[in-house]
Every structure is written in structure tokens, then in C-alpha cells.
Scaffold this motif. Structure first.
Motif, PDB file in Angstrom:
ATOM      1  N   GLN A   1      76.535  23.318  36.790  1.00 36.29           N
ATOM      2  CA  GLN A   1      77.334  23.587  35.587  1.00 36.29           C
ATOM      3  C   GLN A   1      78.194  24.832  35.781  1.00 36.29           C
ATOM      4  O   GLN A   1      79.350  24.884  35.346  1.00 36.29           O
ATOM      5  CB  GLN A   1      76.419  23.769  34.369  1.00 36.29           C
ATOM      6  CG  GLN A   1      75.758  22.478  33.902  1.00 36.29           C
ATOM      7  CD  GLN A   1      74.998  22.655  32.604  1.00 36.29           C
ATOM      8  OE1 GLN A   1      75.113  23.682  31.934  1.00 36.29           O
ATOM      9  NE2 GLN A   1      74.213  21.640  32.240  1.00 36.29           N
TER      10      GLN A   1
ATOM     11  N   THR B   1      82.321  25.002  35.692  1.00 33.99           N
ATOM     12  CA  THR B   1      83.049  25.975  34.877  1.00 33.99           C
ATOM     13  C   THR B   1      83.961  26.824  35.754  1.00 33.99           C
ATOM     14  O   THR B   1      85.116  27.095  35.408  1.00 33.99           O
ATOM     15  CB  THR B   1      82.062  26.877  34.131  1.00 33.99           C
ATOM     16  OG1 THR B   1      81.077  26.069  33.486  1.00 33.99           O
ATOM     17  CG2 THR B   1      82.784  27.729  33.100  1.00 33.99           C
TER      18      THR B   1
ATOM     19  N   ALA C   1      87.137  25.025  36.694  1.00 41.03           N
ATOM     20  CA  ALA C   1      88.129  24.992  35.625  1.00 41.03           C
ATOM     21  C   ALA C   1      88.842  26.333  35.486  1.00 41.03           C
ATOM     22  O   ALA C   1      90.068  26.391  35.380  1.00 41.03           O
ATOM     23  CB  ALA C   1      87.452  24.614  34.304  1.00 41.03           C
ATOM     24  N   LEU C   2      88.072  27.414  35.515  1.00 42.03           N
ATOM     25  CA  LEU C   2      88.662  28.733  35.273  1.00 42.03           C
ATOM     26  C   LEU C   2      89.444  29.238  36.479  1.00 42.03           C
ATOM     27  O   LEU C   2      90.540  29.786  36.348  1.00 42.03           O
ATOM     28  CB  LEU C   2      87.558  29.732  34.916  1.00 42.03           C
ATOM     29  CG  LEU C   2      86.941  29.581  33.538  1.00 42.03           C
ATOM     30  CD1 LEU C   2      85.732  30.489  33.393  1.00 42.03           C
ATOM     31  CD2 LEU C   2      87.977  29.908  32.463  1.00 42.03           C
TER      32      LEU C   2
ATOM     33  N   LYS D   1      92.804  27.628  37.207  1.00 42.51           N
ATOM     34  CA  LYS D   1      93.830  28.194  36.318  1.00 42.51           C
ATOM     35  C   LYS D   1      94.219  29.596  36.781  1.00 42.51           C
ATOM     36  O   LYS D   1      95.405  29.948  36.771  1.00 42.51           O
ATOM     37  CB  LYS D   1      93.286  28.246  34.887  1.00 42.51           C
ATOM     38  CG  LYS D   1      94.301  28.667  33.849  1.00 42.51           C
ATOM     39  CD  LYS D   1      95.357  27.615  33.634  1.00 42.51           C
ATOM     40  CE  LYS D   1      96.277  27.902  32.470  1.00 42.51           C
ATOM     41  NZ  LYS D   1      97.272  26.840  32.292  1.00 42.51           N
TER      42      LYS D   1
ATOM     43  N   ALA E   1      91.983  25.495  30.107  1.00 41.46           N
ATOM     44  CA  ALA E   1      91.219  25.249  31.328  1.00 41.46           C
ATOM     45  C   ALA E   1      89.803  24.770  31.005  1.00 41.46           C
ATOM     46  O   ALA E   1      89.307  23.801  31.592  1.00 41.46           O
ATOM     47  CB  ALA E   1      91.175  26.518  32.179  1.00 41.46           C
ATOM     48  N   LEU E   2      89.162  25.433  30.064  1.00 37.82           N
ATOM     49  CA  LEU E   2      87.758  25.121  29.779  1.00 37.82           C
ATOM     50  C   LEU E   2      87.613  23.836  28.983  1.00 37.82           C
ATOM     51  O   LEU E   2      86.752  23.000  29.261  1.00 37.82           O
ATOM     52  CB  LEU E   2      87.114  26.275  29.009  1.00 37.82           C
ATOM     53  CG  LEU E   2      86.817  27.536  29.810  1.00 37.82           C
ATOM     54  CD1 LEU E   2      86.384  28.666  28.887  1.00 37.82           C
ATOM     55  CD2 LEU E   2      85.736  27.249  30.848  1.00 37.82           C
TER      56      LEU E   2
ATOM     57  N   LYS F   1      88.218  20.556  30.817  1.00 38.48           N
ATOM     58  CA  LYS F   1      87.031  20.204  31.597  1.00 38.48           C
ATOM     59  C   LYS F   1      85.923  19.668  30.690  1.00 38.48           C
ATOM     60  O   LYS F   1      85.251  18.687  31.033  1.00 38.48           O
ATOM     61  CB  LYS F   1      86.531  21.435  32.358  1.00 38.48           C
ATOM     62  CG  LYS F   1      85.397  21.171  33.331  1.00 38.48           C
ATOM     63  CD  LYS F   1      85.863  20.345  34.502  1.00 38.48           C
ATOM     64  CE  LYS F   1      84.803  20.195  35.572  1.00 38.48           C
ATOM     65  NZ  LYS F   1      85.290  19.425  36.731  1.00 38.48           N
TER      66      LYS F   1
ATOM     67  N   LEU G   1      84.084  15.991  30.917  1.00 35.43           N
ATOM     68  CA  LEU G   1      82.622  15.856  30.991  1.00 35.43           C
ATOM     69  C   LEU G   1      82.078  15.100  29.795  1.00 35.43           C
ATOM     70  O   LEU G   1      81.116  14.325  29.915  1.00 35.43           O
ATOM     71  CB  LEU G   1      81.972  17.248  31.071  1.00 35.43           C
ATOM     72  CG  LEU G   1      82.193  18.004  32.375  1.00 35.43           C
ATOM     73  CD1 LEU G   1      81.658  19.427  32.275  1.00 35.43           C
ATOM     74  CD2 LEU G   1      81.536  17.274  33.541  1.00 35.43           C
TER      75      LEU G   1
ATOM     76  N   LYS H   1      77.713  18.531  27.488  1.00 34.01           N
ATOM     77  CA  LYS H   1      76.369  18.828  27.999  1.00 34.01           C
ATOM     78  C   LYS H   1      76.391  19.919  29.066  1.00 34.01           C
ATOM     79  O   LYS H   1      75.469  20.024  29.868  1.00 34.01           O
ATOM     80  CB  LYS H   1      75.694  17.569  28.556  1.00 34.01           C
ATOM     81  CG  LYS H   1      75.617  16.417  27.565  1.00 34.01           C
ATOM     82  CD  LYS H   1      74.671  16.726  26.422  1.00 34.01           C
ATOM     83  CE  LYS H   1      74.303  15.466  25.629  1.00 34.01           C
ATOM     84  NZ  LYS H   1      75.453  14.769  25.026  1.00 34.01           N
ATOM     85  N   ASN H   2      77.459  20.701  29.048  1.00 34.38           N
ATOM     86  CA  ASN H   2      77.540  21.837  29.969  1.00 34.38           C
ATOM     87  C   ASN H   2      77.376  23.120  29.150  1.00 34.38           C
ATOM     88  O   ASN H   2      78.274  23.551  28.425  1.00 34.38           O
ATOM     89  CB  ASN H   2      78.872  21.831  30.714  1.00 34.38           C
ATOM     90  CG  ASN H   2      78.959  22.948  31.745  1.00 34.38           C
ATOM     91  OD1 ASN H   2      78.581  24.083  31.476  1.00 34.38           O
ATOM     92  ND2 ASN H   2      79.450  22.618  32.932  1.00 34.38           N
ATOM     93  N   LYS H   3      76.201  23.739  29.283  1.00 30.92           N
ATOM     94  CA  LYS H   3      75.866  24.896  28.453  1.00 30.92           C
ATOM     95  C   LYS H   3      76.717  26.116  28.800  1.00 30.92           C
ATOM     96  O   LYS H   3      76.923  26.992  27.955  1.00 30.92           O
ATOM     97  CB  LYS H   3      74.384  25.246  28.641  1.00 30.92           C
ATOM     98  CG  LYS H   3      73.431  24.229  28.029  1.00 30.92           C
ATOM     99  CD  LYS H   3      73.507  24.266  26.513  1.00 30.92           C
ATOM    100  CE  LYS H   3      72.638  23.199  25.858  1.00 30.92           C
ATOM    101  NZ  LYS H   3      72.840  23.123  24.403  1.00 30.92           N
ATOM    102  N   VAL H   4      77.198  26.173  30.014  1.00 30.92           N
ATOM    103  CA  VAL H   4      78.001  27.325  30.428  1.00 30.92           C
ATOM    104  C   VAL H   4      79.377  27.263  29.773  1.00 30.92           C
ATOM    105  O   VAL H   4      79.861  28.251  29.207  1.00 30.92           O
ATOM    106  CB  VAL H   4      78.116  27.388  31.963  1.00 30.92           C
ATOM    107  CG1 VAL H   4      78.901  28.610  32.392  1.00 30.92           C
ATOM    108  CG2 VAL H   4      76.733  27.388  32.592  1.00 30.92           C
ATOM    109  N   ILE H   5      79.985  26.089  29.843  1.00 30.01           N
ATOM    110  CA  ILE H   5      81.278  25.911  29.170  1.00 30.01           C
ATOM    111  C   ILE H   5      81.111  26.079  27.673  1.00 30.01           C
ATOM    112  O   ILE H   5      81.929  26.718  26.997  1.00 30.01           O
ATOM    113  CB  ILE H   5      81.866  24.521  29.497  1.00 30.01           C
ATOM    114  CG1 ILE H   5      82.243  24.451  30.972  1.00 30.01           C
ATOM    115  CG2 ILE H   5      83.087  24.241  28.632  1.00 30.01           C
ATOM    116  CD1 ILE H   5      82.875  23.135  31.381  1.00 30.01           C
TER     117      ILE H   5
ATOM    118  N   ARG I   1      79.018  27.815  25.987  1.00 34.75           N
ATOM    119  CA  ARG I   1      78.879  29.212  25.607  1.00 34.75           C
ATOM    120  C   ARG I   1      80.199  29.953  25.718  1.00 34.75           C
ATOM    121  O   ARG I   1      80.573  30.734  24.838  1.00 34.75           O
ATOM    122  CB  ARG I   1      77.826  29.878  26.496  1.00 34.75           C
ATOM    123  CG  ARG I   1      77.552  31.304  26.120  1.00 34.75           C
ATOM    124  CD  ARG I   1      76.461  31.880  27.021  1.00 34.75           C
ATOM    125  NE  ARG I   1      76.419  33.309  26.923  1.00 34.75           N
ATOM    126  CZ  ARG I   1      75.412  33.988  26.394  1.00 34.75           C
ATOM    127  NH1 ARG I   1      74.377  33.357  25.931  1.00 34.75           N
ATOM    128  NH2 ARG I   1      75.451  35.303  26.345  1.00 34.75           N
TER     129      ARG I   1
END
Lengths: 225, 225
Positions: free
Chosen positions: A83, A87, A90-91, A94, B90-91, B94, B98, B147-151, B153
Motif C-alpha cells: 500500500q 501511494t 502516485a505521489l 506527480k 495524484a492520490l 489512484k 483501486l 482499501k488502501n489505508k495509507v492513501i 489517511r
DNA sequence: ATTTCAATAAATGTCGACATTTACTTAAAA
DNA sequence: TTTTAAGTAAATGTCGACATTTATTGAAAT
């Protein structure tokens, strides 16, 4: 007279750095509880600044805090590291495209110096890996070169610490074949040409490849928890 | 007996919510200093929990803290809001791709319900804007669906608060013509088809359009500071 | 009137103690 | 032996006070 950098940082920020490094290196292992009472005795500080440092590390994704229960170091699962890399893709893609638009020529020169050093290192230690510090420096230069403070903060303050922790504690996650150096060259070329679309694509692929390597090696070698 | 939600949150987390909302609404204006002594008197709490709340808001990008000088509410400049939208593009693109892979059918149903409500609202109040809450709910559903906890957050905890602050305090930044509803439909269609590439593109364009609207309106109307 | 410096006031940083909740231990009951 | 419960120990949450740094005020000198 102009103000210089303060001689004494605040205790709270010192503690933040200390704990951050201890977590990245695994000195405080994943999943470990950060007991305030114990740490305050060990480090000989009061709990106030310690709690503030813990809150900051929470903001860096290094710690999870449960009210009335305390703070624990994040546990790096297979799922989490993938994950993180999604991320990051994606970042940083950019960031790459923005860097092609916004980087100064001095910063581009810096990229060349880093690549040359990496190239030299590869020649002299045949087939060796790119040193982690040099790789970080390369990516940080591009990220800062994007001139986007929001992306910069998200990557450097909230993702890279986790990536460093992962790499530091799992040898198989260390960089990277000669491929990485080639991809670094492609990225610099795109930035140099001020070709933001190419910079976006080459950066995206570079991160995606790293993600694939991690996924492959993890499946065969060591199934993380 | 299973543990339910605690009746009394910790004071520190209460303060975090209170201050966050006060900042978003502008009750505490941009650039204002968060004086610990003053706030602790006003809110009738000690400075300990207050400082922790401020550290947390720092992690949410709502506050900037300078050692030995205190904390100030972030100032929303033209530059910053555009950087935020670049990051969001960007985020969230993505997250969209997902979500097309990972959303449950229940979650997709929820998207339909939200769109239908938005559609109904547009019909009944001719040419009206999509209500902010409904728009947030739509995007949050997709983000969680990734379901991507990092994105999740990064977006919900660190970008959306800033976006809400911006929208709340600048009427011209409120959503959005019928175009937005059409774009929402395109995104849901792509997710429904489990077409991650299309979901990524439609989401990206949706955010990019919002960014362009902001840039356009800001140039003519009110040059933010 | 402006600038500089000293003295004062106020704010942030840090500490130790108390309150309340959680975790643990031990004993009793099933 | 296992489970439950009470009592104890320990940890987190909160508070008030002190220390140190920064900001402000006012007076003196230019």
C-alpha cells in the motif's frame, strides 16, 4: 543581528528524532509498546515532552496510538508495504512531472552528481547495490525540486520513514540492480528536457518496478508475518 | 461482554475535534496564533491536553508550529490550494483505480444512492450546487473503497481538512455545476465495470477540472492575499 | 523624533504529582 | 484444572507550578 539556528533544540524535538531513528533501525522493534513511564526513566526526561514526541511520530505514521492503552510501533505487513508503494507511485510520479517543470539547473546538476557517484560505485564494486543514502538523496532532490510542499511533506515526512524502516530491517528489500541506475538516468533525462509527461512515466515505472521486486521476493523468501 | 465505544473520549481528542472545526469554519481565522495560555483559560482546560491537540493538528497540516514561538493556523494562499489539488489529483486518481478493483457491491450501492440524491437535489433546486456534505460523502466512499489505508489517511486526514477549510471560507470555491454530477456518474460507471484504468482517468479529470475552476475564479475574482 | 538598551511582563518548555482507567495477580468457586 | 472475581499494581490522562526564552514596555541617549 540576524538570527542563526538555535543552539539547543527543544527536548521534545530531540526526543522525536531519537525515537524516530530507534524505530527505523529496529532498536525499538515493530509492534513494541512505547511505555511512557519506562521511556521517561530510560531517557531521563519527564513524560510531557515524551508524549509530544509520540504524538508527532503518530503524525509520521510510525506509531499507532490507542486512547487509554498507549502507543505501539507500526507493524510492517506485506499488505502495508505494498500500500505504501502504491501511494508512493502516485505521489512521486506527480513529483517527477512537477520537477521537470520547476527544478532549477543547480538542482539538476545535483542529480547528475548523484548519478555519477552511483555509476562510479557500481563500476568499482562490481554488481553492487546503490547505497541507500545515495538513492534517498536522489529521490529527495527530485521531490524537493517539484516545489510542491504538500507532496514533499506527504512523501518525506510520512512515507519515506516507513520505507526506510522497511529497508533497514529487511535486507532483501535493499536496492537494486543496475536497472535502477538506468531508470535514474531516464528520469534525469526527462527532467533535463523539461518533459513533464516523460518524467511522470519514467518515475512511475521506477517505483512500480521497485514494488514488483518487493512483491516477488516476499512471496518466495520470507512471508512477512 | 464486548467493549463498546467509550462514553468519555479523552480530553485531548475532544480538543482536537473542537479546534479542528473552529479552524475549518474560520472561527479561528487563518494565520491566527493559538496561544496556549489564552486557549487554556477560554476552554477551561490545562495546557497539557491542549498542547497534544495542537501537535495532532500539526500532523493534519492545519497548524504550523515554530519552536519557542508557538502555533499558528495555516494560511491558505493561491499557491497552497493549487498544490493541494495537484496532490489530491495524484492520490485520488489512484484511489479511484483501486476502488474499481476492491470496492464491495454494498459500497457501490452506496455510491448510487448518493448520486441519486444529488440528482434529485439538482432537479428540485434548478441549477443548484451539489451540497458539500453529499459531495464529501461521495469521495470518501470511493477513498475508503480503495482499501488502501495509507492513501485514505493522506487524503481524509491531511488534505480534506484543508480543502474543507478552503471551501468553507471562500464561497466561490463551493461546488460545482451539473458537470460534477456527470463526472460522478462516469466514475461510478467505471468502478461498476471494474475498469480500473477508466476509473483512474475519470477521477483524475474530475479533480483536474475542480482545480481549473478554482484557478480561473481566483484569477478574476478575489486574489487570495 | 528615532534608536538603543534595560527592565518587566508574558509565553512556551519542562517537570512532578494526582486521578482515573487498564492490566495483572491471587484467591475462591465451579 | 479451569474459570471467575476481587484486590492490587501499573500505566495513561490531567493538572498546576517552575524555568527559560521571547516579546513588550519605557527610559535614556543620539
Amino acid at each position: 543581528m540576524s538570527q542563526t539556528t538555535p543552539l539547543s533544540n527543544t527536548l521534545s524535538s530531540e526526543l522525536t528524532s531519537t525515537l524516530r531513528d530507534a524505530i527505523i533501525t529496529g532498536e525499538i522493534p515493530q509492534g513494541a509498546k512505547l511505555s511512557e513511564t519506562r521511556l521517561s526513566k530510560e531517557l531521563d526526561v519527564s513524560r510531557g515532552p515524551l508524549r509530544e514526541a509520540i504524538r508527532r511520530l503518530e503524525g509520521m505514521n510510525l506509531i499507532q496510538h490507542v486512547p487509554q492503552q498507549g502507543a505501539r510501533v507500526v507493524t510492517m505487513s506485506m499488505d502495508l508495504i505494498l500500500q505504501i508503494y502504491d501511494t508512493r507511485e502516485a505521489l512521486e510520479s506527480k513529483a517527477g512531472s512537477l520537477a521537470a517543470l520547476n527544478m532549477s539547473s543547480q538542482e539538476i546538476d545535483q542529480l547528475h552528481r548523484l548519478i555519477d557517484a552511483q555509476s562510479k560505485h557500481m563500476r568499482e564494486n562490481s554488481g553492487a547495490f546503490i547505497p541507500a543514502e545515495s538513492d534517498y538523496a536522489f529521490h529527495e532532490t527530485i521531490i524537493r525540486g517539484s516545489k510542491n510542499k504538500v507532496i514533499e511533506r506527504a512523501l518525506l515526512r510520512e512515507l519515506y520513514n516507513l520505507i526506510k524502516m522497511f529497508r533497514y530491517q529487511h535486507e532483501f528489500a535493499r536496492n537494486s540492480t543496475t536497472n535502477s541506475l538506468i531508470e535514474h538516468r531516464q528520469i534525469v533525462y526527462a527532467i533535463e528536457q523539461r518533459d513533464s509527461e516523460l518524467a511522470e512515466v519514467t518515475t512511475r515505472r521506477h517505483i512500480a518496478h521497485a514494488r514488483e521486486r518487493i512483491q516477488r521476493r516476499m512471496q518466495q523468501q520470507e512471508p512477512l508475518q
